[in-house]
Enzyme design. Structure first.
Site, PDB file in Angstrom:
ATOM      1  N   ASP A  23      -6.155   4.823  -5.828  1.00  0.00           N
ATOM      2  CA  ASP A  23      -6.832   5.555  -4.752  1.00  0.00           C
ATOM      3  C   ASP A  23      -7.123   6.997  -5.153  1.00  0.00           C
ATOM      4  OD1 ASP A  23      -7.872   5.960  -2.219  1.00  0.00           O
ATOM      5  OD2 ASP A  23      -6.133   5.131  -1.168  1.00  0.00           O
TER       6      ASP A  23
ATOM      7  N   ASP B 151       0.847  -1.202   0.000  1.00  0.00           N
ATOM      8  CA  ASP B 151       0.000   0.000   0.000  1.00  0.00           C
ATOM      9  C   ASP B 151       0.881   1.249   0.000  1.00  0.00           C
ATOM     10  OD1 ASP B 151      -2.284   1.896   0.997  1.00  0.00           O
ATOM     11  OD2 ASP B 151      -3.299  -0.003   0.666  1.00  0.00           O
ATOM     12  N   ASP B 152       0.335   2.365   0.416  1.00  0.00           N
ATOM     13  CA  ASP B 152       0.993   3.675   0.455  1.00  0.00           C
ATOM     14  C   ASP B 152       2.363   3.606   1.130  1.00  0.00           C
ATOM     15  OD1 ASP B 152       1.336   6.366   0.323  1.00  0.00           O
ATOM     16  OD2 ASP B 152      -0.460   6.896   1.454  1.00  0.00           O
TER      17      ASP B 152
ATOM     18  N   ASP C 118     -12.904   2.309   4.565  1.00  0.00           N
ATOM     19  CA  ASP C 118     -11.722   2.262   5.429  1.00  0.00           C
ATOM     20  C   ASP C 118     -12.083   1.741   6.809  1.00  0.00           C
ATOM     21  OD1 ASP C 118      -9.789   3.029   3.688  1.00  0.00           O
ATOM     22  OD2 ASP C 118      -9.653   5.105   4.362  1.00  0.00           O
TER      23      ASP C 118
ATOM     24  N   CYS D  37     -10.331   2.601  -5.197  1.00  0.00           N
ATOM     25  CA  CYS D  37     -10.395   2.979  -3.790  1.00  0.00           C
ATOM     26  C   CYS D  37     -10.527   4.488  -3.736  1.00  0.00           C
ATOM     27  CB  CYS D  37      -9.116   2.524  -3.087  1.00  0.00           C
ATOM     28  SG  CYS D  37      -9.056   2.997  -1.350  1.00  0.00           S
TER      29      CYS D  37
ATOM     30  N   ASN E  29      -8.120  10.428  -2.703  1.00  0.00           N
ATOM     31  CA  ASN E  29      -8.462  10.713  -1.312  1.00  0.00           C
ATOM     32  C   ASN E  29      -8.943  12.119  -0.978  1.00  0.00           C
ATOM     33  OD1 ASN E  29      -8.151   8.203   0.088  1.00  0.00           O
ATOM     34  ND2 ASN E  29      -5.971   8.327  -0.338  1.00  0.00           N
TER      35      ASN E  29
HETATM   36  C1  GLA Z   1      -6.857   5.615   1.780  1.00  0.00           C
HETATM   37  C2  GLA Z   1      -7.307   4.201   1.519  1.00  0.00           C
HETATM   38  C3  GLA Z   1      -6.611   3.264   2.466  1.00  0.00           C
HETATM   39  C4  GLA Z   1      -5.121   3.375   2.315  1.00  0.00           C
HETATM   40  C5  GLA Z   1      -4.702   4.820   2.523  1.00  0.00           C
HETATM   41  C6  GLA Z   1      -3.226   5.000   2.197  1.00  0.00           C
HETATM   42  O1  GLA Z   1      -7.302   6.079   3.002  1.00  0.00           O
HETATM   43  O2  GLA Z   1      -8.691   4.100   1.610  1.00  0.00           O
HETATM   44  O3  GLA Z   1      -7.029   1.934   2.225  1.00  0.00           O
HETATM   45  O4  GLA Z   1      -4.740   2.930   1.043  1.00  0.00           O
HETATM   46  O5  GLA Z   1      -5.438   5.704   1.698  1.00  0.00           O
HETATM   47  O6  GLA Z   1      -2.821   6.297   2.381  1.00  0.00           O
END
Ligand code: GLA
Length: 750
Positions: A491, A375-376, A560, A538, A493
């Protein structure tokens, strides 16, 4: 009183004194001749759009107007509708208009509203032809409408999916006139529904609490569900709804239901207008909010598809229709099995190095998982992405964290028999990034105004083709990091605040629409080059869950919020409109990182197993016993997950209306099923057992019932062979009464 009289007489004297001066300023224009354009008469006719068991009837009147007569059960001879009298008086214009435009005698909520170059605002659409084509089990009907004064043309396109009982409907608006026009309202579809009472089910929510259920009996006037968030369009509301007709109670199994969902990933607006005749007009499309769209001569605007279904067997069948359509046509990759996975986010967040990742891969492999997703946190050198405060936009590998590079990690995963996935968020930039510094013109911003941040980040302007190239490039370059990348988590956000585009110049009001079309352009290119890569949608969880994005994405991260208790409500809400094969659902650590709630590992697995199963925790923090249990759950899931991905969903109990959430998936031939039962509240032991009435089984078949992942079953019929008839009529009674307890059963016909 006297003062008032004195004031009024002074005011009147002033008006009289000023009037000649005002009159002198107004240029006298000779009145124009008024001629009325003749509308061609047409033959009265019925246009039937049909699926296996539903029918949408459009009636073309002799004066050329087109009305919606019926959307519901199928009538053998559609031409009987030639006798239909809409019953609406002239006061209501041509009520029940199939695609109501602002103009004529229509004065309710329009689907179309246009501003012409001369400033006039009236449009009157008349029938100009119908065209039918057919391919496999999809019949397409195109109804051409025309405004004979301005030349504007509207094509209403209906795709009828016979087997699934789903009709997709959108409009194509062409400026066939001589000057540019501005579209103000340009809905995809409008549906006139007859009835007395309409129970509307829709969703609301927020971050970590998406897809909560709201229900209301519609009253007269207008109810609107919409978003103005721009990006992250579905965080608060989803462009989907159900209407239970002629009732004020929601039923999974009985009654007429119309369900709809708009395939659009940006601002949407769905209005429900109950008129004085008590009937309802639904208008669904792109939200006109701040989105006037100019159309040059001969230009066509194609609106997104509105997905409609009708069920005469309650909400359950409406969901199954949409799910079947989604699996067969609407979701990229359909119901193909996707691997179980371990995602690094909640287990490692931003703090990891090569060693951390390799050990997580080892642990994932040991528990029988099939993919590892990084992930991130893996990128950016000058502004290392060690928190969400910086680095977003700078997509080079952080070689301080992973000196060996991504290929090393991906190849290691493959060597352990796992696939490999990686996270990107390419439409965004932290102000603290090289990207934001080198390309300030790519940031969504408005001259002289603060560029507001959300999660410390700015939004890139996808209406700009150069930015689209960049975002596509982020995907493409990431894929080049290793030939062993099988999955991308894409993603997004933050929402749009205070929008502005350096690229669009004076056309700012195209921003919201062009942004979404920019995203789709990128995803089209992604799919041309990477048809087999699994791509997860996402958006801070489930903030981009719609059928516009699912055309390109295989699944989405539903929320989340990984607390299994919370997920019950979120996943119930999503299940109304989206099939389980799209719902990514992970087992996380306790206390839960969002809610601090503590649930058993079994409960967490039982909830996650009703979608695409994954884990999102640090496995090394699990005990040996817990790992062995995880292995057991993953193994059993693999043996029946084809039912989760492709089976028909039956919701047996709603967590919004009872202490239990229960659902089941049944194979098409009804020979296999899996049943999930969850108890949300503690119920006194005195209840003894809870009886569920299973659905969708074959009453004449005998099923062997086996409870999963336990040594001692809570069902007295466990291991026995019982008839579908018994199980569906009161025989499925289980001892489930503790807070946050659950049980999963596998049924196989003998
Ligand atoms: C968002 C996604 C999470 C994760 C974070 C990483 O919040 O929904 O699942 O990937 O970013 O920063």
């Amino acid at each position: 009183m006297n003062k008032i009289v004195r004031f009024l007489s002074i005011a009147a004297a002033m008006i009289i004194a000023l009037a000649p001066a005002y009159a002198r300023k107004v240029k006298k224009v000779a009145p124009k001749e008024h001629t009325t354009v003749e509308i061609p008469k047409v033959t009265k006719q019925v246009i039937a759009v049909e699926t296996s068991s539903t029918q949408l009837i459009l009636l073309v009147n002799a004066n050329g107007t087109v009305q919606t007569c019926h959307y519901g059960r199928k009538i053998a001879d559609p031409n009987e509708f030639l006798n239909y009298n809409s019953g609406l008086g002239s006061l209501y214009g041509d009520g029940a208009v199939t695609y109501p435009a602002q103009g004529g005698r229509f004065i309710s909520e329009p689907a179309l509203s246009v501003k012409y170059a001369d400033g006039y605002r009236n449009t009157e659409l008349y029938f100009a032809g119908v065209n039918r084509t057919s391919k496999d089990l999809v019949n397409t009907t195109e109804v051409l409408l025309k405004d004979y004064v301005t030349g504007l043309e509207v094509k209403l396109v209906y795709d009828a999916y016979l087997k699934e009982d789903v009709i997709l409907s959108h409009s194509e608006i062409t400026n066939a006139g001589k000057a540019p026009v501005t579209l103000i309202d340009y809905a995809s579809s409008s549906m006139y529904v007859r009835g007395d009472k309409f129970l509307l089910t829709h969703t609301y929510g927020d971050w970590a609490a998406e897809m909560q259920i709201d229900r209301e009996v519609l009253t007269h006037n207008i109810k609107v569900i919409e978003t103005k968030r721009g990006t992250q369009a579905t965080q608060w509301n989803n462009p989907s709804f159900m209407l239970s007709l002629n009732t004020d109670s929601f039923s999974e199994t009985d009654g007429d239901v119309i369900a709809g969902s708009l395939a659009w990933s940006g601002n949407f607006r769905i209005s429900f207008e109950k008129d004085v005749t008590h009937n309802l007009n639904v208008v669904a499309g792109i939200n006109p909010f701040s989105s006037e769209y100019e159309l040059a001569q001969n230009q066509t605007f194609i609106t997104p598809d509105m997905i409609w279904t009708f069920s005469s067997e309650g909400a359950g069948q409406a969901s199954r229709n949409i799910h079947a359509w989604a699996r067969n046509f609407g979701v990229y990759g359909g119901a193909a099995i996707k691997p179980t996975l371990l995602n690094s986010w909640e287990g490692a967040y931003f703090s990891f190095n090569t060693e951390t990742l390799l050990r997580m891969i080892d642990d994932a492999a040991a528990m029988g998982l099939e993919m590892f997703v990084l992930d991130d946190g893996w990128f950016a050198m000058d502004y290392p992405r060690d928190s969400d405060k910086q680095g977003l936009g700078d997509w080079e590998v952080n070689t301080k964290k992973i000196p060996e590079g991504i290929d090393y990690i991906a190849s290691y995963a493959h060597s352990k028999g796992l696939k490999f996935g990686i996270w990107i968020e390419p439409e965004m930039a932290n102000p603290k990034s090289n990207l934001a510094k080198t390309h300030p013109d790519w940031i969504v911003r408005s001259p002289g105004r603060e560029i507001y941040q959300q999660r410390n980040q700015w939004l890139l302007d996808l209406s700009n083709p150069d930015v689209q190239d960049f975002v596509y490039g982020v995907f493409d370059n990431t894929m080049q990091l290793s030939k062993n990348i099988d999955y991308i988590k894409f993603d997004s956000n933050r929402p749009v605040y205070s929008y502005g585009s350096d690229y669009l110049g004076k056309d700012q009001s195209k921003f919201y629409v062009d942004y979404v079309q920019g995203l789709y352009n990128i995803m089209r290119r992604v799919r041309e080059k990477y048809p087999d890569t699994i791509v997860q949608c996402c958006s801070s969880g489930g903030a981009r869950v719609d059928y516009g994005s699912l055309k390109y994405f295989n699944e989405y991260w539903a929320s989340d919020d990984t607390d299994a208790m919370e997920r019950i409500k979120i996943q119930y809400g999503t299940s109304l409109f989206y099939p389980a094969c799209t719902i990514a659902s992970h087992v996380s650590a306790v206390p839960n990182h969002q809610t601090t709630n503590v649930t058993s590992l079994k409960f967490r697995f039982d909830v996650a197993c009703s979608g695409r199963l994954g884990m999102e925790l640090q496995p090394k923090n699990l005990t040996e016993e817990e790992r062995a249990f995880a292995d057991r759950c993953i193994t059993s899931y693999k043996s029946w997950r084809d039912l989760v991905f492709a089976g028909d969903l039956y919701r047996i109990s709603s967590p919004y209306e009872s202490d239990y959430y229960a659902l089941m998936y049944v194979s098409e031939d009804k020979s296999r099923a899996v049943v999930f039962t969850y108890c949300a509240n503690y119920l006194n032991r005195a209840i003894g057992t809870k009886t569920f009435t299973l659905q969708g089984l074959d009453p004449s078949k005998k099923y062997k019932v086996t409870e999963q992942n336990v040594d001692k079953s809570i069902f007295s019929g466990n291991g026995k062979t019982l008839s579908g008839e018994y199980l569906m009529n009161g025989g499925f009674n289980i001892k489930l009464f503790k807070t946050m307890s659950s049980a999963v059963f596998y049924l196989e016909a003998q």
